[in-house]
Scaffold this motif. Structure first.
Motif, PDB file in Angstrom:
ATOM      1  N   GLU A  30       0.828  -1.205   0.000  1.00  0.00           N
ATOM      2  CA  GLU A  30       0.000   0.000   0.000  1.00  0.00           C
ATOM      3  C   GLU A  30       0.873   1.269   0.000  1.00  0.00           C
ATOM      4  O   GLU A  30       0.587   2.240  -0.700  1.00  0.00           O
TER       5      GLU A  30
ATOM      6  N   VAL B 158       2.149   2.244  -3.401  1.00  0.00           N
ATOM      7  CA  VAL B 158       1.156   2.916  -4.242  1.00  0.00           C
ATOM      8  C   VAL B 158       1.083   4.401  -3.883  1.00  0.00           C
ATOM      9  O   VAL B 158       1.026   5.268  -4.766  1.00  0.00           O
TER      10      VAL B 158
ATOM     11  N   CYS C 191      -3.830  -3.420  -1.485  1.00  0.00           N
ATOM     12  CA  CYS C 191      -3.288  -3.159  -2.822  1.00  0.00           C
ATOM     13  C   CYS C 191      -2.382  -4.319  -3.232  1.00  0.00           C
ATOM     14  O   CYS C 191      -1.820  -5.015  -2.379  1.00  0.00           O
TER      15      CYS C 191
ATOM     16  N   GLU D  56      -0.459  -0.734  -8.413  1.00  0.00           N
ATOM     17  CA  GLU D  56      -1.422   0.288  -8.824  1.00  0.00           C
ATOM     18  C   GLU D  56      -0.754   1.663  -8.905  1.00  0.00           C
ATOM     19  O   GLU D  56       0.209   1.950  -8.193  1.00  0.00           O
TER      20      GLU D  56
ATOM     21  N   CYS E 217      -7.087   0.480  -5.507  1.00  0.00           N
ATOM     22  CA  CYS E 217      -7.021  -0.579  -4.496  1.00  0.00           C
ATOM     23  C   CYS E 217      -8.418  -0.808  -3.911  1.00  0.00           C
ATOM     24  O   CYS E 217      -9.371  -0.109  -4.247  1.00  0.00           O
TER      25      CYS E 217
END
Length: 326
Positions: A154, A157, A190, A194, A200
């Motif tokens: 995460e 991203v 996620c 991405e 996500c």
């Protein structure tokens, strides 16, 4: 090689909801073209937003988030300091001229755009735009994110969305300045590839209480070559979870080295195999079985086994020599 006069005379944002958001298009001399997302960051985006009278940049989504453009793709690296009022005042470097497709067209969302209030906009509240406490715009308000289940996937991203490179550290921070009844977010999931947090899984809202929340440090300097080659030759080291470590040479080949040299703006990989004259490393061995195709913009875009999993010793540390070696 860097120059001050760039030849970029105009800029615009197209494909967004208004003139303050969209795919970056720059006019070089007389021709309009798009910008490769590997050559574009938050500082350059800030200058463009100010140039357009759109405030400051709040997001730099790549991977053609506003659709693929057409025509030439400018791959110069803009080295803006953030104080410039026009992109023509920024130094540019041609070191980063690499193959790039319209699938990598860079985008920008400025504060003057209606999109700046969309769910999934992110910011880091700290000493710089690329580190600090994570806040996400969700349901018309800025909310902090709980540390529960948050990982480097995460965080990667978020750093990519901000144009801040890679996530190099995640840490818990207290909810100072936040009331216990305020709403925080949790449950983001996620894959790590991405370009934007809205791609996500959707988060859940949760009363902040006394739970710790996420802080992130992003950096474009998350790998380096350690040796006497001026940063363009040496033992490959990568930064992960607060520590520098090495990469095992299992399955390593010239295609992997090309990606490293490109990411470091050191030209092309020129030696395969690399002579083992640069010495072994110490500390963790972070990566093994790296399998780049050779066209990736970053080593983090290449497949490998999970971080820290390997069957190697430091005598197997990867060494790379690039054409930009001093």
């Amino acid at each position: 090689m860097s120059v001050i006069y760039t030849g970029y005379v105009k800029g615009r944002l197209v494909g967004g909801s208004d003139r303050c958001s969209g795919r970056v298009q720059l006019q070089y001399l007389t021709e309009w073209g798009t910008v490769c997302d590997a050559s574009w960051d938050l500082r350059a985006a800030n200058v463009l937003c100010q140039q357009l009278g759109c405030g400051r940049a709040v997001a730099v989504p790549g991977q053609a988030w506003f659709g693929k453009g057409s025509g030439p793709i400018w791959a110069d690296m803009f080295e803006c300091q953030g104080k410039e009022t026009h992109l023509s005042q920024c130094t540019v470097s041609s070191w980063n001229r690499v193959a790039c497709s319209h699938g990598n067209d860079a985008g920008v969302i400025c504060t003057g755009s209606s999109l700046s209030t969309l769910n999934g906009m992110v910011r880091l509240s700290g000493e710089s735009a690329c580190e600090g406490q994570l806040e996400v715009h969700h349901q018309h308000m800025w909310s902090r994110v709980l540390m529960d289940a948050w990982s480097f996937r995460e965080a990667s991203v978020v750093c990519r969305q901000l144009g801040c490179g890679s996530a190099v550290r995640i840490y818990s921070s207290s909810l100072s300045g936040t009331e216990e009844t305020d709403v925080c977010l949790t449950g983001y999931q996620c894959s790590g590839t991405e370009s934007h947090l809205v791609n996500c899984s959707a988060p859940h809202t949760f009363i902040c209480s006394s739970n710790p929340h996420v802080s992130i440090v992003c950096s474009s300097e998350s790998l380096k070559l350690v040796g006497d080659g001026g940063g363009c030759a040496g033992r490959l080291e990568v930064f992960h979870q607060g520590s520098w470590g090495t990469v095992c040479d299992d399955s390593w080949d010239l295609k992997d080295a090309q990606v490293v040299c490109r990411q470091l703006q050191c030209g092309a990989a020129i030696t395969d195999p690399v002579p083992t004259f640069l010495g072994s490393g110490t500390g963790p061995i972070w990566l093994d079985e790296v399998g780049c195709k050779g066209h990736e913009m970053s080593l983090w875009d290449c497949p490998s086994v999970q971080w820290g999993q390997h069957d190697c010793r430091h005598r197997d540390d990867v060494q790379v020599v690039c054409s930009g070696m001093n």
